[in-house]
Design an enzyme around this catalytic site. Structure first.
Site, PDB file in Angstrom:
ATOM      1  N   GLU A 120       6.890   1.376  11.079  1.00 23.82           N
ATOM      2  CA  GLU A 120       6.297   0.042  11.008  1.00 23.82           C
ATOM      3  C   GLU A 120       7.166  -0.880  10.149  1.00 23.82           C
ATOM      4  O   GLU A 120       6.680  -1.803   9.491  1.00 23.82           O
ATOM      5  CB  GLU A 120       4.872   0.142  10.453  1.00 23.82           C
ATOM      6  CG  GLU A 120       3.958   0.974  11.359  1.00 23.82           C
ATOM      7  CD  GLU A 120       2.557   1.186  10.800  1.00 23.82           C
ATOM      8  OE1 GLU A 120       2.223   0.580   9.758  1.00 23.82           O
ATOM      9  OE2 GLU A 120       1.800   1.970  11.394  1.00 23.82           O
ATOM     10  N   GLU A 137      -3.393  -4.969  10.567  1.00 25.16           N
ATOM     11  CA  GLU A 137      -2.693  -4.337  11.697  1.00 25.16           C
ATOM     12  C   GLU A 137      -2.060  -5.447  12.540  1.00 25.16           C
ATOM     13  O   GLU A 137      -2.718  -6.063  13.373  1.00 25.16           O
ATOM     14  CB  GLU A 137      -3.663  -3.487  12.517  1.00 25.16           C
ATOM     15  CG  GLU A 137      -4.309  -2.348  11.741  1.00 25.16           C
ATOM     16  CD  GLU A 137      -3.350  -1.211  11.441  1.00 25.16           C
ATOM     17  OE1 GLU A 137      -2.184  -1.264  11.884  1.00 25.16           O
ATOM     18  OE2 GLU A 137      -3.764  -0.252  10.758  1.00 25.16           O
TER      19      GLU A 137
END
Length: 395
Positions: free
Chosen positions: A165, A365
């Site tokens: 990520e 997110e």
């Protein structure tokens, strides 16, 4: 940009001359007493660089200043000139140039070396920020924190708990850079005077919690750990789905908030590319560094940047205060991301923070798709998360 004090100069004059907020000049020169500026002292002017200019035959200082939209005295102070007629064709003159665009690359994969270079550049251009190392990773990489502002409200943000990520580090650094440019240019962000944010809020940023893992995903295993990492990855040389740190521990399953539940129910019982919570809570240096940072500071709220899903989580076991729901609704409004109070998950950084401090914590997110998210999404993500970034500072 560095200048030298002349007789009669003051910080207030520098602020007017270069159109930079006075407090930023003061904070960029903490070791210099502003009430006793001595001639010849080096002073940093934030948000500027000096650019060389070759003097032409027909040039005068007035002509150069008009063409470049600069004050004559700004040029003189940078070049330590006593006489405005002291212009010699063929010689080099240095011109002060305001930084008006941010310098975070949005086109290349974002590893720890790029981050380190960009933090160093930001400290040079914006010396009013503070940069500290809060700990080191398994492989000895520095985990760096940036501090901006001097207000009583304290906000913390972080990115790249999970290796694949890494786009979150790029996004967070881009937001920080936009903020810094706005501060030195005296401009607004979404209608908000950024200098007010600076004076009211102290912002803490850890842009890459898991530098070893990020570098593994981007560059493959380091020489000294190659065999161990390949074993954890079941012999595969493909690391695109790796979330853990270099030892195969998921750093966002490392915190003492019902950690035992995650240890029991997570499928991996030994180091793995993802989901293994470790042999004990806070067993990993990266997680411990983050826990120590929180323990040693009284942050009013925290935001952890993850991907993906275009949603965020804001509750944990009923420990969240009423303020959390208010912030969640505002974050939802400005971003379009879905606010979710509770999920069946424990041992996360946000979970532990809410449990221990009863203050607002959020797991964001960003984006939607398969990790690692493609860079083609970054501009859309930035537009949507900018509102959350600002709201977390001013509310």
């Amino acid at each position: 940009m560095e200048v030298r004090v002349r007789e009669g100069d003051s910080y207030a004059y520098y602020g007017r001359l270069f159109m930079v907020p006075l407090e930023l000049i003061i904070d960029s020169n903490e070791k210099v007493n502003p009430s006793n500026l001595k001639t010849g002292t080096k002073i940093m002017i934030p948000g500027y660089v000096s650019v060389p200019y070759t003097i032409k035959e027909e040039d005068t200082l007035w002509k150069i200043s008009k063409a470049k939209n600069l004050s004559i005295d700004a040029i003189m102070i940078l070049n330590q000139m006593q006489n405005p007629n002291q212009v010699v064709p063929g010689e080099t003159l240095y011109l002060p140039e305001r930084i008006s665009q941010h310098h975070v690359s949005l086109k290349l994969p974002y590893g720890s070396k790029i981050l380190t270079k960009q933090i160093k550049a930001l400290k040079k251009f914006y010396p009013f920020i503070n940069v500290d190392t809060i700990g080191t990773s398994v492989l000895g990489n520095h985990i760096q924190e940036i501090r901006i502002g001097k207000g009583l409200k304290k906000v913390h943000m972080n990115a790249s708990f999970h290796a694949n990520e890494w786009i979150t580090s790029m996004i967070l650094m881009s937001l920080v850079n936009q903020y810094l440019v706005s501060l030195t240019n005296r401009s607004q962000l979404a209608g908000i005077n950024s200098i007010n944010l600076y004076n009211e809020t102290e912002l803490s940023i850890v842009p890459m919690v898991n530098p070893d893992g990020v570098d593994l995903v981007l560059n493959g295993p380091p020489t000294g750990s190659r065999q161990e990492v390949l074993k954890i990855n079941e012999g595969s040389g493909e690391f695109v789905h790796w979330k853990a740190n270099i030892r195969g521990v998921d750093l966002n399953n490392q915190f003492p908030a019902n950690w035992e539940i995650e240890q029991e129910r997570k499928a991996p019982k030994s180091p793995a590319p993802r989901d293994y919570p470790g042999s004990s809570s806070l067993s990993e240096p990266e997680a411990k560094a983050m826990a120590d940072l929180i323990k040693n500071n009284q942050f009013d709220r925290i935001l952890a940047f993850h991907t993906q899903g275009e949603e965020f989580y804001w509750g944990y076991e009923g420990f969240e205060p009423p303020e959390s729901e208010f912030l969640a609704r505002e974050f939802e409004r400005v971003s379009g991301y879905k606010a979710i109070q509770n999920v069946d998950s424990h041992a996360g950084f946000k979970d532990w923070y809410i449990q221990e401090y009863k203050r607002p914590g959020f797991t964001l997110e960003l984006g939607r798709g398969i990790n690692p998210l493609p860079l083609s999404q970054i501009h859309d993500i930035l537009k949507r998360v900018e509102g959350i970034f600002l709201a977390s500072l001013y509310l």
